[in-house]
Design a protein around this motif. Structure first.
Motif, PDB file in Angstrom:
ATOM      1  N   GLU A 194      -2.202  -8.430  -6.861  1.00  0.00           N
ATOM      2  CA  GLU A 194      -1.175  -8.245  -7.871  1.00  0.00           C
ATOM      3  C   GLU A 194      -0.223  -7.106  -7.464  1.00  0.00           C
ATOM      4  O   GLU A 194       1.001  -7.210  -7.644  1.00  0.00           O
ATOM      5  N   ILE A 195      -0.772  -6.021  -6.895  1.00  0.00           N
ATOM      6  CA  ILE A 195       0.065  -4.901  -6.459  1.00  0.00           C
ATOM      7  C   ILE A 195       0.984  -5.333  -5.309  1.00  0.00           C
ATOM      8  O   ILE A 195       2.174  -5.000  -5.278  1.00  0.00           O
ATOM      9  N   LYS A 196       0.431  -6.091  -4.372  1.00  0.00           N
ATOM     10  CA  LYS A 196       1.230  -6.551  -3.242  1.00  0.00           C
ATOM     11  C   LYS A 196       2.347  -7.476  -3.730  1.00  0.00           C
ATOM     12  O   LYS A 196       3.483  -7.411  -3.242  1.00  0.00           O
ATOM     13  N   ARG A 197       1.996  -8.322  -4.717  1.00  0.00           N
ATOM     14  CA  ARG A 197       3.004  -9.237  -5.240  1.00  0.00           C
ATOM     15  C   ARG A 197       4.139  -8.467  -5.909  1.00  0.00           C
ATOM     16  O   ARG A 197       5.322  -8.765  -5.731  1.00  0.00           O
ATOM     17  N   LYS A 198       3.793  -7.465  -6.651  1.00  0.00           N
ATOM     18  CA  LYS A 198       4.807  -6.663  -7.313  1.00  0.00           C
ATOM     19  C   LYS A 198       5.646  -5.872  -6.301  1.00  0.00           C
ATOM     20  O   LYS A 198       6.845  -5.650  -6.512  1.00  0.00           O
ATOM     21  N   GLN A 199       4.983  -5.435  -5.232  1.00  0.00           N
ATOM     22  CA  GLN A 199       5.729  -4.707  -4.201  1.00  0.00           C
ATOM     23  C   GLN A 199       6.779  -5.615  -3.551  1.00  0.00           C
ATOM     24  O   GLN A 199       7.917  -5.213  -3.327  1.00  0.00           O
ATOM     25  N   ILE A 219       6.828   3.067  -4.215  1.00  0.00           N
ATOM     26  CA  ILE A 219       5.796   2.036  -4.027  1.00  0.00           C
ATOM     27  C   ILE A 219       4.414   2.631  -4.279  1.00  0.00           C
ATOM     28  O   ILE A 219       3.556   2.010  -4.947  1.00  0.00           O
ATOM     29  N   ASP A 220       4.192   3.822  -3.725  1.00  0.00           N
ATOM     30  CA  ASP A 220       2.892   4.475  -3.956  1.00  0.00           C
ATOM     31  C   ASP A 220       2.666   4.744  -5.458  1.00  0.00           C
ATOM     32  O   ASP A 220       1.567   4.585  -5.991  1.00  0.00           O
ATOM     33  N   LYS A 221       3.755   5.178  -6.075  1.00  0.00           N
ATOM     34  CA  LYS A 221       3.653   5.455  -7.509  1.00  0.00           C
ATOM     35  C   LYS A 221       3.373   4.169  -8.289  1.00  0.00           C
ATOM     36  O   LYS A 221       2.620   4.163  -9.277  1.00  0.00           O
ATOM     37  N   LEU A 222       3.973   3.074  -7.844  1.00  0.00           N
ATOM     38  CA  LEU A 222       3.743   1.781  -8.496  1.00  0.00           C
ATOM     39  C   LEU A 222       2.277   1.387  -8.441  1.00  0.00           C
ATOM     40  O   LEU A 222       1.719   0.862  -9.421  1.00  0.00           O
ATOM     41  N   LYS A 223       1.640   1.607  -7.276  1.00  0.00           N
ATOM     42  CA  LYS A 223       0.223   1.265  -7.136  1.00  0.00           C
ATOM     43  C   LYS A 223      -0.613   2.021  -8.167  1.00  0.00           C
ATOM     44  O   LYS A 223      -1.490   1.452  -8.837  1.00  0.00           O
ATOM     45  N   GLN A 224      -0.323   3.324  -8.269  1.00  0.00           N
ATOM     46  CA  GLN A 224      -1.095   4.139  -9.211  1.00  0.00           C
ATOM     47  C   GLN A 224      -0.827   3.707 -10.666  1.00  0.00           C
ATOM     48  O   GLN A 224      -1.754   3.573 -11.485  1.00  0.00           O
ATOM     49  N   THR A 225       0.468   3.509 -10.942  1.00  0.00           N
ATOM     50  CA  THR A 225       0.845   3.138 -12.315  1.00  0.00           C
ATOM     51  C   THR A 225       0.244   1.797 -12.732  1.00  0.00           C
ATOM     52  O   THR A 225      -0.294   1.637 -13.833  1.00  0.00           O
ATOM     53  N   HIS A 226       0.309   0.825 -11.817  1.00  0.00           N
ATOM     54  CA  HIS A 226      -0.198  -0.507 -12.157  1.00  0.00           C
ATOM     55  C   HIS A 226      -1.715  -0.491 -12.371  1.00  0.00           C
ATOM     56  O   HIS A 226      -2.231  -1.139 -13.288  1.00  0.00           O
TER      57      HIS A 226
END
Length: 657
Positions: A337-342, A45-52
């Motif tokens: 958008e990040i929360k939605r993807k999470q 999840i942390d990585k997703l935030k950075q990547t997005h």
């Protein structure tokens, strides 16, 4: 322009689709990887935030990079198009120059240069009509024609430099090194009616028959304005699915393109203080670093009803237009958008891997199919353009050949017509002159006959003395000299000597009168003179022919009225011209035909009495050879307490050709 836009859109999609495919594939594989590593879910999840965040930044960066690339390509294309345009214009001017040289190569060099300046200086082009041709002589470096700076005409440019110290003559001549006959060159010059110094792009072409150079140029600022106008029109129509927008400002912070139309064109100093701070930061960083990501708090006054939040923008400086262009995204939207993807990741974590693989395969196949379709379409478009261009070139070539043939035919027709008119004029003039010689000889021949008869009678009656014989013989010799002088005057009139020389107008008029005075006296026509003592440099025989034509015309008109018959001749100086006025009391020319008296074959006489080319050739000689002007009007006047009306011919000639 629309076809070019279609090509650019196709190329853009060809570039973007593989990238989008890679992003989608990467995203799908990341989800598969996350599902297989359930235990490391929180770390992913942390990585997703950075990547997005990075992907969104790259996305907005990619938008701006692609747009700036497009702007740079448009600029280069416009420069090349403008170069081709100015080259085409100079080539047209070159063709016009060649035609004028062909038709006037017989003129002296200085007179020919003056003629070229007069004709070429009138030509204007470009939308604002500030385009013009300039011509200079390579040998003397003197300017022959320059409509933009007429004061340069006749002056040398060997020591003339532009605002950056570039010597015009040396730089122009460098274009023709290594036997080159044309080329491009740039310099800086002040725009007409302005103190602004701007760069110009010019094209020069060598005209070898006269060893002169013809050229023209345009300001690069005009090219930039055209690019700016077209680019803004294009960018203002762009729409993005995420509701983001493109903003553009100049280096002073003035908005050129923005979602809020109210701030466009408003100076930075008149905007809200917070907006000023944000804009100054954006402009300074963009110009200093060329590109930059900037995070700032958006002003609540920029958009009504919008809750201010932090924003990340990517900006880039475009030096060729002195623009700062950028786009951005709001942090609130980014977090949402990040929360939605999470949440989506949590929901789909347990989804079947096989479904994801199948989806990935279908997307890949779809992307490949789309790329193939677009590639085929692109190929068809290029083939269509190629065929259209070939057809257009063939049509243009055919039209050029037809036009060239028509021009040749028309030129030959005009030359034959002029030759015929000249021949008819000479024959008509010779007929007039033979009549004049007959009148001039009648009195001397009568005197010789009378004297000879008297000598014979006196000899028969034996009453002739030596003194009477000598006196009568001397009278016969005097009469024969008059006959000889008449022949000399006739020969001088038909002399082929066409050289320019200085002569007195009064002497020239006396030569004319020596040919026709007897004829005028016989017709009871009185000449009244008012002549200044003046000399000119011109073609004397040409002027004699002009005066003879006008005087013979007046004589013919006077024969239709009773006496008294007058011809008035006035010659006087004006400021820059010699003025000759010849008028009679024959009643004038009818109003409905006076405007046509200089047309070829137009005559008011019977066909047996006139050819209708005398006045036509008179005007042709004055306009083409003597570089003067002739006018005709009816004049009412009083002479010897009597009122008269007649035709007035007014001739203006330069003192020196």
């Amino acid at each position: 322009m629309s076809k070019l836009t279609d090509e650019i859109k196709i190329i853009k999609w060809i570039v973007l689709l593989p990238i989008i495919g890679v992003i989608l594939t990467s995203f799908i594989l990341t989800n598969i990887f996350v599902s297989s590593r359930y235990e490391a879910h929180n770390n992913e999840i942390d990585k997703l935030k950075q990547t997005h965040t990075l992907e969104l930044k790259n996305s907005i960066k990619e938008k701006i990079d692609n747009l700036t690339l497009l702007l740079n390509e448009n600029y280069e294309n416009e420069i090349q198009r403008s170069k081709h345009s100015i080259k085409d214009i100079v080539n047209l001017g070159y063709q016009h120059l060649s035609l004028m040289y062909k038709n006037h190569s017989h003129l002296p060099k200085e007179e020919l240069f003056s003629f070229l300046d007069e004709r070429m200086g009138k030509l204007r082009f470009f939308d604002n009509k500030d385009g013009y041709f300039f011509i200079y002589d390579r040998k003397s470096a003197k300017v022959i024609s320059n409509a933009g700076t007429p004061s340069h005409v006749g002056n040398s440019i060997k020591n003339v430099k532009d605002t950056n110290g570039l010597n015009f003559y040396e730089s122009f001549e460098n274009v023709f090194k290594n036997n080159k006959k044309e080329g491009f060159i740039s310099w800086h010059w002040t725009r007409p009616n302005s103190k602004t110094i701007e760069k110009k792009i010019g094209f020069l072409k060598l005209f070898e028959p006269l060893d002169i150079v013809i050229g023209s140029a345009l300001y690069t600022e005009d090219i930039k304005k055209n690019i700016s106008k077209n680019s803004i029109a294009f960018l203002s129509k762009l729409k993005y699915p995420d509701d983001s927008y493109i903003f553009i400002m100049d280096s002073k912070g003035t908005s050129i393109l923005h979602k809020n139309k109210e701030i466009i064109g408003v100076p930075l100093s008149k905007l809200d203080e917070k907006i000023q701070k944000n804009v100054s930061s954006i402009v300074n960083k963009a110009i200093k670093n060329k590109t930059s990501f900037i995070e700032y708090q958006q002003s609540e006054k920029l958009f009504k009803g919008h809750v201010p939040s932090k924003k990340i923008s990517y900006v880039k400086h475009v030096p060729i237009l002195d623009w700062v262009i950028g786009t951005g995204l709001y942090n609130d939207n980014l977090n949402k958008e990040i929360k939605r993807k999470q949440e989506l990741l949590d929901k789909n974590l347990q989804d079947d891997i096989s479904t994801i693989v199948l989806a990935s395969l279908l997307v890949t196949i779809l992307i490949i199919a789309i790329i193939l379709i677009l590639s085929r379409r692109l190929k068809n478009i290029f083939q269509y353009y190629s065929k259209s261009l070939e057809d257009s070139n063939n049509k243009l070539h055919k039209l050029n050949e037809e036009l060239e043939q028509k021009v040749k035919q028309q030129v030959n027709t005009l030359r034959q017509k002029d030759s015929l008119l000249n021949q008819q004029s000479k024959l008509a003039a010779m007929g007039e002159m033979l009549g004049n010689i007959a009148h001039q000889w009648r009195q001397p021949l009568s005197a010789i006959s009378t004297l000879a008869s008297g000598i014979r009678v006196k000899k028969e009656v034996g009453e002739i003395s030596n003194e009477d014989l000598d006196k009568d013989l001397q009278a016969i010799v005097t009469s024969t000299k008059l006959l000889s002088n008449t022949i000399d005057d006739f020969r001088n009139y038909y002399s082929k000597d066409k050289h320019i020389k200085e002569f007195k107008i009064e002497d020239t008029l006396n030569n004319v009168l020596s040919l026709i005075s007897a004829n005028l006296d016989n017709k009871e026509i009185e000449l009244i003179f008012s002549i200044d003592d003046v000399s000119i440099n011109s073609y004397e025989n040409e002027l004699i022919q002009v005066l003879l034509n006008i005087l013979n015309n007046a004589k013919d008109a006077l024969l239709e009225r009773e006496t008294p018959r007058y011809i008035f001749i006035t010659i006087k100086k004006q400021k820059e011209n010699l003025l000759i006025e010849i008028y009679d009391n024959a009643g004038g020319i009818k109003k409905d035909i006076i405007s046509r008296v200089f047309e070829p074959y137009f005559t008011t006489k019977f066909k047996s009495q006139g050819t209708g080319i005398g006045l036509y050739m008179t005007k042709n000689i004055i306009d083409s050879n003597l570089k003067g002007k002739i006018e005709v009007e009816n004049k009412s006047f009083t002479y010897d307490n009597q009122k008269f009306k007649g035709a007035l011919f007014r001739i203006k000639l330069p003192f020196k050709l």
